[in-house]
Design a protein around this motif. Structure first.
Motif, mmCIF file in Angstrom:
data_model
loop_
_atom_site.group_PDB
_atom_site.id
_atom_site.type_symbol
_atom_site.label_atom_id
_atom_site.label_comp_id
_atom_site.label_asym_id
_atom_site.label_seq_id
_atom_site.Cartn_x
_atom_site.Cartn_y
_atom_site.Cartn_z
ATOM 1 N N HIS A 60 0.845 -1.196 0.000
ATOM 2 C CA HIS A 60 0.000 0.000 0.000
ATOM 3 C C HIS A 60 0.877 1.242 0.000
ATOM 4 O O HIS A 60 2.079 1.180 0.300
ATOM 5 C CB HIS A 60 -0.940 0.001 1.210
ATOM 6 C CG HIS A 60 -0.278 0.431 2.491
ATOM 7 N ND1 HIS A 60 -0.504 1.646 3.079
ATOM 8 C CD2 HIS A 60 0.618 -0.202 3.288
ATOM 9 C CE1 HIS A 60 0.215 1.747 4.180
ATOM 10 N NE2 HIS A 60 0.902 0.641 4.336
ATOM 11 N N VAL A 63 -0.400 7.124 -4.533
ATOM 12 C CA VAL A 63 -0.449 6.945 -5.997
ATOM 13 C C VAL A 63 0.947 7.158 -6.579
ATOM 14 O O VAL A 63 1.665 8.083 -6.207
ATOM 15 C CB VAL A 63 -1.443 7.951 -6.611
ATOM 16 C CG1 VAL A 63 -1.291 7.992 -8.119
ATOM 17 C CG2 VAL A 63 -2.864 7.598 -6.236
ATOM 18 N N SER A 65 3.679 5.379 -6.276
ATOM 19 C CA SER A 65 4.840 5.079 -5.428
ATOM 20 C C SER A 65 5.653 3.890 -5.932
ATOM 21 O O SER A 65 6.808 3.720 -5.529
ATOM 22 C CB SER A 65 4.390 4.826 -3.985
ATOM 23 O OG SER A 65 3.476 3.742 -3.917
ATOM 24 N N LYS A 67 4.119 0.503 -6.265
ATOM 25 C CA LYS A 67 3.615 -0.754 -5.673
ATOM 26 C C LYS A 67 3.561 -1.865 -6.715
ATOM 27 O O LYS A 67 4.100 -2.957 -6.496
ATOM 28 C CB LYS A 67 2.226 -0.524 -5.058
ATOM 29 C CG LYS A 67 2.200 0.499 -3.936
ATOM 30 C CD LYS A 67 0.805 0.712 -3.392
ATOM 31 C CE LYS A 67 -0.140 1.356 -4.383
ATOM 32 N NZ LYS A 67 0.277 2.724 -4.789
ATOM 33 N N SER A 95 -4.551 6.883 -9.427
ATOM 34 C CA SER A 95 -4.146 5.490 -9.297
ATOM 35 C C SER A 95 -4.482 4.697 -10.553
ATOM 36 O O SER A 95 -5.613 4.724 -11.043
ATOM 37 C CB SER A 95 -4.840 4.860 -8.080
ATOM 38 O OG SER A 95 -4.389 3.536 -7.902
ATOM 39 N N GLY A 122 -3.937 3.199 -4.929
ATOM 40 C CA GLY A 122 -3.105 4.109 -4.147
ATOM 41 C C GLY A 122 -3.906 5.153 -3.376
ATOM 42 O O GLY A 122 -5.044 5.473 -3.709
#
Length: 293
Positions: A60, A63, A65, A67, A95, A122
């Protein structure tokens, strides 16, 4: 000739000063020397708990990042070829992940590795955008089905048809991982930090272990871009780890630096070493969680 020699000597001295200012004398975490050991550990891992076949790791964070890219990077390390199974987007301001998705990694024709990654929408700064904190809490407890379509203005409800009312231990999240870009630690808005903290506190109540990874280290500083193998010697990146630790309360020994696969078309041992160091600790923390149940 004398002027040329003096110029070279000055340039060398300037390089030495720059190096000493930018780098620690020793890496604060050794990753390369344990690369093969960590790879063997991950490839042979099997959960010890008799009710769990796969350790579930939930990613988690804000937005953009990284993931989805982190899952793709883990997939790439274990397969030995660069993967792009989880869709990513380099330019979207919102996101790109819209559904709750569980990813297994195939080991061979007949089996999968014993780790599942769950990717989630996100967090965003504004209300009614991005994933709702309540949805993350439900996912951690195992109530959210694979493929669930996120609705930022209406989180999953117990009365919804797809709601998992009696989740098994296998359905629940065993490790929570916060993903943050290393070049954006100081730029995270107060609203997003509040959401991250709320999720962190909810996970703590459930006893779920938590780690963080700082992605995009190559974008955060030029030294990492040129010498990815020196990542844990770069002072700026260590400062970002300490800064994020103070921001969210995650101890530095639970925060890892990685460079996700992005423009590469072949895997790289130095990048793999960073990813595997983080992944091994996720597995260790997940095993501790299961042992305590």
């Amino acid at each position: 000739m004398h002027d040329v020699a003096e110029g070279l000597r000055y340039s060398f001295m300037l390089t030495c000063v720059t190096f000493s200012l930018a780098y620690l004398s020793q890496p604060w975490r050794n990753v390369k020397e344990k690369y093969q050991e960590n790879l063997a550990f991950v490839k042979s891992y099997q959960p010890r708990h008799h009710d769990v076949n796969h350790l579930r790791i939930l990613l988690h964070g804000p937005v953009g990042s990284g993931k989805s890219s982190f899952f793709n990077s883990v997939d790439s390390v274990l397969k030995g070829t660069v993967s792009g199974r989880a869709a990513t987007d380099a330019i979207s301001g919102s996101s790109y992940t819209k559904k709750y998705k569980a990813y297994k990694i195939r080991k061979d024709a007949d089996s999968f590795y014993s780790v599942i990654f769950n990717d989630i929408m996100g967090f965003e700064e504004n209300a009614n955008t991005g994933v709702d904190v309540e949805d993350v809490k439900l996912a951690m407890r195992g109530h959210m089905p694979d493929g669930y379509q996120f609705n930022p203005v209406a989180p999953l409800q117990e009365t919804d048809r797809d709601y998992i009312s009696s989740p098994t231990l296998e359905d629940r999240v065993h490790v929570l991982v916060c993903v943050i870009p290393a070049d954006s630690v100081s730029l995270i808005s107060d609203e997003v930090v509040k959401k991250l903290r709320e999720v962190r506190l909810a996970a703590a109540k459930l006893g779920i272990p938590q780690l963080a990874i700082l992605t995009k280290v190559d974008e955060a500083c030029p030294q990492a871009k040129e010498h990815i193998n020196e990542t844990y010697r770069i002072k700026y990146l260590k400062e970002q780890v300490d800064k994020f630790s103070m921001l969210l309360g995650i101890p530095p020994n639970c925060i890892f630096l990685v460079k996700n696969y992005h423009s590469e078309i072949e895997t790289n041992d130095d990048m793999n070493a960073l990813i595997l160091t983080a992944l091994k600790q996720m597995i260790n923390f997940g095993e501790d969680f299961l042992d305590d149940l």
